[in-house]
Design a protein around this motif. Sequence first.
Motif, PDB file in Angstrom:
ATOM      1  N   GLN A  90     -17.230   7.091  25.738  1.00  0.00           N
ATOM      2  CA  GLN A  90     -17.620   5.895  26.495  1.00  0.00           C
ATOM      3  C   GLN A  90     -18.012   6.257  27.924  1.00  0.00           C
ATOM      4  O   GLN A  90     -19.024   5.767  28.446  1.00  0.00           O
ATOM      5  CB  GLN A  90     -16.457   4.905  26.531  1.00  0.00           C
ATOM      6  CG  GLN A  90     -16.137   4.266  25.202  1.00  0.00           C
ATOM      7  CD  GLN A  90     -15.060   3.207  25.336  1.00  0.00           C
ATOM      8  OE1 GLN A  90     -15.236   2.196  26.012  1.00  0.00           O
ATOM      9  NE2 GLN A  90     -13.925   3.425  24.698  1.00  0.00           N
ATOM     10  N   ALA A  91     -17.215   7.113  28.557  1.00  0.00           N
ATOM     11  CA  ALA A  91     -17.478   7.501  29.944  1.00  0.00           C
ATOM     12  C   ALA A  91     -18.813   8.231  30.059  1.00  0.00           C
ATOM     13  O   ALA A  91     -19.599   7.973  30.984  1.00  0.00           O
ATOM     14  CB  ALA A  91     -16.345   8.379  30.466  1.00  0.00           C
ATOM     15  N   ALA A  92     -19.095   9.137  29.125  1.00  0.00           N
ATOM     16  CA  ALA A  92     -20.354   9.885  29.161  1.00  0.00           C
ATOM     17  C   ALA A  92     -21.546   8.947  28.969  1.00  0.00           C
ATOM     18  O   ALA A  92     -22.591   9.105  29.622  1.00  0.00           O
ATOM     19  CB  ALA A  92     -20.349  10.966  28.084  1.00  0.00           C
ATOM     20  N   ALA A  93     -21.406   7.964  28.085  1.00  0.00           N
ATOM     21  CA  ALA A  93     -22.495   7.010  27.845  1.00  0.00           C
ATOM     22  C   ALA A  93     -22.783   6.189  29.102  1.00  0.00           C
ATOM     23  O   ALA A  93     -23.952   5.980  29.464  1.00  0.00           O
ATOM     24  CB  ALA A  93     -22.131   6.086  26.683  1.00  0.00           C
ATOM     25  N   VAL A  94     -21.730   5.741  29.769  1.00  0.00           N
ATOM     26  CA  VAL A  94     -21.932   4.949  30.986  1.00  0.00           C
ATOM     27  C   VAL A  94     -22.464   5.837  32.118  1.00  0.00           C
ATOM     28  O   VAL A  94     -23.305   5.406  32.915  1.00  0.00           O
ATOM     29  CB  VAL A  94     -20.627   4.233  31.400  1.00  0.00           C
ATOM     30  CG1 VAL A  94     -20.825   3.478  32.718  1.00  0.00           C
ATOM     31  CG2 VAL A  94     -20.184   3.269  30.314  1.00  0.00           C
TER      32      VAL A  94
END
Length: 286
Positions: A90-94
């Motif tokens: 999730q963090a990488a996508a954001v």
Amino acid sequence: MLLDAVKLSPNSASRQKVLGETAHKNGDLGVAQAAFERTIKISEFSSNKNPTAYVALAKVLSESDAPDEALKVLTRTKGVFKDSTDVAIQAAAVESAVYRKTGQQDLSDAAMAQAEQLLASQPGKLSQDAAIEVAQAMLALGRKDQAFGLMRDLVKNHHEDTRLSNKVEELFEQAQMGTEGRSLIAESREEVIQINNQGVMLAKQGQFAEGARLLRTALQNLPGSEVVMMNLCGLLIGQMRAEGKSDALMTEVLELLERVRELNPMNDKVRQYMSALYPSGGRSPG
């Protein structure tokens, strides 16, 4: 009304989180930021920290033209939830979305590549929130086919989850692809329903091997589908009632039930099927 409820319980992390989500959806970024920051602070030393609040805060900061602050929150998120591959995705996508908004396309692509690499390591185990975050980032990068494929698999794996379908529809609406999104959801749900119905019909006709083969193939493509797993369990139990117990089939059913229990500890059918396997109250494993 929601604000009144929050005023009555200002130290309720769940209410602050709902306030943040509602404000974010309505475009009130100031209220959303304050609510998500409060959510994080309230649960800072709790074992029930919710990564969704951290990720949402980063998105709000990015939309508020504070990309550096957003990236700091994402770095903190990865540290707080360092043992969670799901949160890292999730963090990488954001991160990819934040970098893209600031015109740093190379860094955006690199973050997306990291999300995809982690995604490949989690077949059937990705949370709904993580899958939606990745799809949203993919759509922002123009990777429509990949985003649609990810959402198609997500809906198929959870085809009875109306709340999830609504979230996926909202994602496509935000991307100005509402009609295509609704078609994807309807077709994906119908495909799984047809497979399950066919498997059940074959079992009723006594064609257990054919039905099991159909559902096993479906499960290979939908490793997170609780419904397909339970239907396969029911079919295999029916096969053993008709043809006699088999160590191989018993092992398969027990492994499937354990997978379902991991996905959803509240699934009542797990207990029912365990009782069917051990009707005399004999000792079951685990």
